[in-house]
Scaffold this motif. Structure first.
Motif, PDB file in Angstrom:
ATOM      1  N   ASP A  30       8.855  -6.421   0.063  1.00  0.00           N
ATOM      2  CA  ASP A  30       7.792  -7.385  -0.183  1.00  0.00           C
ATOM      3  C   ASP A  30       6.451  -6.962   0.407  1.00  0.00           C
ATOM      4  O   ASP A  30       5.459  -7.663   0.231  1.00  0.00           O
ATOM      5  CB  ASP A  30       8.197  -8.748   0.358  1.00  0.00           C
ATOM      6  CG  ASP A  30       7.556  -9.892  -0.404  1.00  0.00           C
ATOM      7  OD1 ASP A  30       7.539 -11.014   0.108  1.00  0.00           O
ATOM      8  OD2 ASP A  30       7.049  -9.658  -1.517  1.00  0.00           O
ATOM      9  N   ASP A  31       6.404  -5.839   1.069  1.00  0.00           N
ATOM     10  CA  ASP A  31       5.125  -5.316   1.543  1.00  0.00           C
ATOM     11  C   ASP A  31       4.365  -4.587   0.441  1.00  0.00           C
ATOM     12  O   ASP A  31       3.195  -4.241   0.614  1.00  0.00           O
ATOM     13  CB  ASP A  31       5.340  -4.337   2.710  1.00  0.00           C
ATOM     14  CG  ASP A  31       5.685  -5.047   4.011  1.00  0.00           C
ATOM     15  OD1 ASP A  31       6.145  -4.370   4.946  1.00  0.00           O
ATOM     16  OD2 ASP A  31       5.496  -6.279   4.079  1.00  0.00           O
ATOM     17  N   PHE A  32       5.022  -4.367  -0.715  1.00  0.00           N
ATOM     18  CA  PHE A  32       4.463  -3.523  -1.763  1.00  0.00           C
ATOM     19  C   PHE A  32       4.344  -4.254  -3.097  1.00  0.00           C
ATOM     20  O   PHE A  32       5.119  -5.155  -3.393  1.00  0.00           O
ATOM     21  CB  PHE A  32       5.339  -2.285  -1.975  1.00  0.00           C
ATOM     22  CG  PHE A  32       5.532  -1.447  -0.748  1.00  0.00           C
ATOM     23  CD1 PHE A  32       6.608  -1.662   0.101  1.00  0.00           C
ATOM     24  CD2 PHE A  32       4.643  -0.429  -0.442  1.00  0.00           C
ATOM     25  CE1 PHE A  32       6.789  -0.895   1.239  1.00  0.00           C
ATOM     26  CE2 PHE A  32       4.822   0.349   0.693  1.00  0.00           C
ATOM     27  CZ  PHE A  32       5.891   0.105   1.525  1.00  0.00           C
ATOM     28  N   ASP A  33       3.387  -3.833  -3.876  1.00  0.00           N
ATOM     29  CA  ASP A  33       3.385  -4.165  -5.301  1.00  0.00           C
ATOM     30  C   ASP A  33       4.417  -3.278  -5.981  1.00  0.00           C
ATOM     31  O   ASP A  33       4.603  -2.115  -5.606  1.00  0.00           O
ATOM     32  CB  ASP A  33       2.016  -3.914  -5.918  1.00  0.00           C
ATOM     33  CG  ASP A  33       0.951  -4.877  -5.418  1.00  0.00           C
ATOM     34  OD1 ASP A  33      -0.232  -4.631  -5.721  1.00  0.00           O
ATOM     35  OD2 ASP A  33       1.304  -5.859  -4.731  1.00  0.00           O
ATOM     36  N   ILE A  34       5.067  -3.826  -7.001  1.00  0.00           N
ATOM     37  CA  ILE A  34       6.075  -3.071  -7.744  1.00  0.00           C
ATOM     38  C   ILE A  34       5.605  -2.877  -9.172  1.00  0.00           C
ATOM     39  O   ILE A  34       5.311  -3.843  -9.879  1.00  0.00           O
ATOM     40  CB  ILE A  34       7.433  -3.795  -7.747  1.00  0.00           C
ATOM     41  CG1 ILE A  34       7.932  -4.015  -6.315  1.00  0.00           C
ATOM     42  CG2 ILE A  34       8.448  -2.980  -8.554  1.00  0.00           C
ATOM     43  CD1 ILE A  34       8.159  -2.743  -5.539  1.00  0.00           C
ATOM     44  N   GLY A  35       5.521  -1.624  -9.555  1.00  0.00           N
ATOM     45  CA  GLY A  35       5.150  -1.305 -10.925  1.00  0.00           C
ATOM     46  C   GLY A  35       6.327  -0.731 -11.687  1.00  0.00           C
ATOM     47  O   GLY A  35       7.156  -0.014 -11.123  1.00  0.00           O
ATOM     48  N   ALA A  97       8.142   1.814  -9.186  1.00  0.00           N
ATOM     49  CA  ALA A  97       7.345   2.399  -8.107  1.00  0.00           C
ATOM     50  C   ALA A  97       6.874   1.296  -7.170  1.00  0.00           C
ATOM     51  O   ALA A  97       6.593   0.184  -7.607  1.00  0.00           O
ATOM     52  CB  ALA A  97       6.136   3.142  -8.672  1.00  0.00           C
ATOM     53  N   ALA A  98       6.799   1.627  -5.915  1.00  0.00           N
ATOM     54  CA  ALA A  98       6.289   0.699  -4.903  1.00  0.00           C
ATOM     55  C   ALA A  98       4.966   1.251  -4.387  1.00  0.00           C
ATOM     56  O   ALA A  98       4.899   2.410  -3.963  1.00  0.00           O
ATOM     57  CB  ALA A  98       7.294   0.545  -3.771  1.00  0.00           C
ATOM     58  N   GLU A  99       3.950   0.419  -4.455  1.00  0.00           N
ATOM     59  CA  GLU A  99       2.612   0.872  -4.090  1.00  0.00           C
ATOM     60  C   GLU A  99       1.937  -0.129  -3.157  1.00  0.00           C
ATOM     61  O   GLU A  99       2.191  -1.341  -3.243  1.00  0.00           O
ATOM     62  CB  GLU A  99       1.755   1.038  -5.344  1.00  0.00           C
ATOM     63  CG  GLU A  99       2.321   2.010  -6.356  1.00  0.00           C
ATOM     64  CD  GLU A  99       1.326   2.368  -7.435  1.00  0.00           C
ATOM     65  OE1 GLU A  99       0.255   1.740  -7.492  1.00  0.00           O
ATOM     66  OE2 GLU A  99       1.613   3.293  -8.213  1.00  0.00           O
ATOM     67  N   PRO A 100       1.055   0.353  -2.306  1.00  0.00           N
ATOM     68  CA  PRO A 100       0.254  -0.591  -1.510  1.00  0.00           C
ATOM     69  C   PRO A 100      -0.653  -1.390  -2.446  1.00  0.00           C
ATOM     70  O   PRO A 100      -1.037  -0.896  -3.516  1.00  0.00           O
ATOM     71  CB  PRO A 100      -0.539   0.332  -0.580  1.00  0.00           C
ATOM     72  CG  PRO A 100      -0.534   1.655  -1.242  1.00  0.00           C
ATOM     73  CD  PRO A 100       0.736   1.748  -2.006  1.00  0.00           C
ATOM     74  N   PRO A 101      -0.984  -2.603  -2.104  1.00  0.00           N
ATOM     75  CA  PRO A 101      -1.714  -3.474  -3.031  1.00  0.00           C
ATOM     76  C   PRO A 101      -3.070  -2.937  -3.477  1.00  0.00           C
ATOM     77  O   PRO A 101      -3.519  -3.231  -4.593  1.00  0.00           O
ATOM     78  CB  PRO A 101      -1.842  -4.795  -2.268  1.00  0.00           C
ATOM     79  CG  PRO A 101      -1.560  -4.460  -0.845  1.00  0.00           C
ATOM     80  CD  PRO A 101      -0.637  -3.294  -0.851  1.00  0.00           C
ATOM     81  N   HIS A 102      -3.728  -2.139  -2.653  1.00  0.00           N
ATOM     82  CA  HIS A 102      -5.050  -1.652  -3.065  1.00  0.00           C
ATOM     83  C   HIS A 102      -4.965  -0.542  -4.103  1.00  0.00           C
ATOM     84  O   HIS A 102      -5.981  -0.103  -4.622  1.00  0.00           O
ATOM     85  CB  HIS A 102      -5.862  -1.196  -1.846  1.00  0.00           C
ATOM     86  CG  HIS A 102      -5.242  -0.074  -1.081  1.00  0.00           C
ATOM     87  ND1 HIS A 102      -4.235  -0.263  -0.157  1.00  0.00           N
ATOM     88  CD2 HIS A 102      -5.497   1.256  -1.091  1.00  0.00           C
ATOM     89  CE1 HIS A 102      -3.898   0.894   0.382  1.00  0.00           C
ATOM     90  NE2 HIS A 102      -4.632   1.839  -0.181  1.00  0.00           N
TER      91      HIS A 102
END
Length: 122
Positions: A30-35, A97-102
């Protein structure tokens, strides 16, 4: 550190449905955006959805809107991609993919699964 593994790909007939899972291990999902991304044969990888972290919304690319749905179970560290009304042009390798929100699900990662093959064919 986060590890992602997709599962649930396969062969499906046009008009059929398939669900792909993205299982995470390691860090807090939940710390990441998921694409979700797709790479069709002979083409570049493109983004199809972006789910913002911590209960945020999911946005879809126009070609899958109304047919694909992302859901998540963060307690189990799983994100699902439900694909309905599949068409031959949905064929490809699907990646989570897991990415930081920015990064705004731009495909920069840094965390990627190995991919799951989806083939839509009669």
């Amino acid at each position: 550190q986060l590890e992602l593994v997709e599962s649930g790909g396969g062969l499906v007939q046009p008009g059929g449905s398939l669900r792909i899972s993205c299982q995470a291990s390691g860090s807090i999902l939940d710390d990441f955006d998921i694409g979700w991304f797709r790479q069709a044969p002979g083409k570049e990888r493109t983004g199809i959805s972006c789910t913002r972290r911590r209960g945020g919304e999911t946005n879809y690319t126009d070609s899958v809107k109304g047919r694909f749905t992302v859901s998540r179970d963060y307690a189990k560290k799983i994100v699902y991609l439900q694909m309905n009304s599949l068409m031959p042009e949905d064929t490809g390798v699907y990646y989570c993919a897991a990415e930081p929100p920015h990064y705004h699900c731009s495909g920069r990662g840094p965390y990627w699964g190995p991919g799951a093959q989806v083939t839509v064919s009669s």
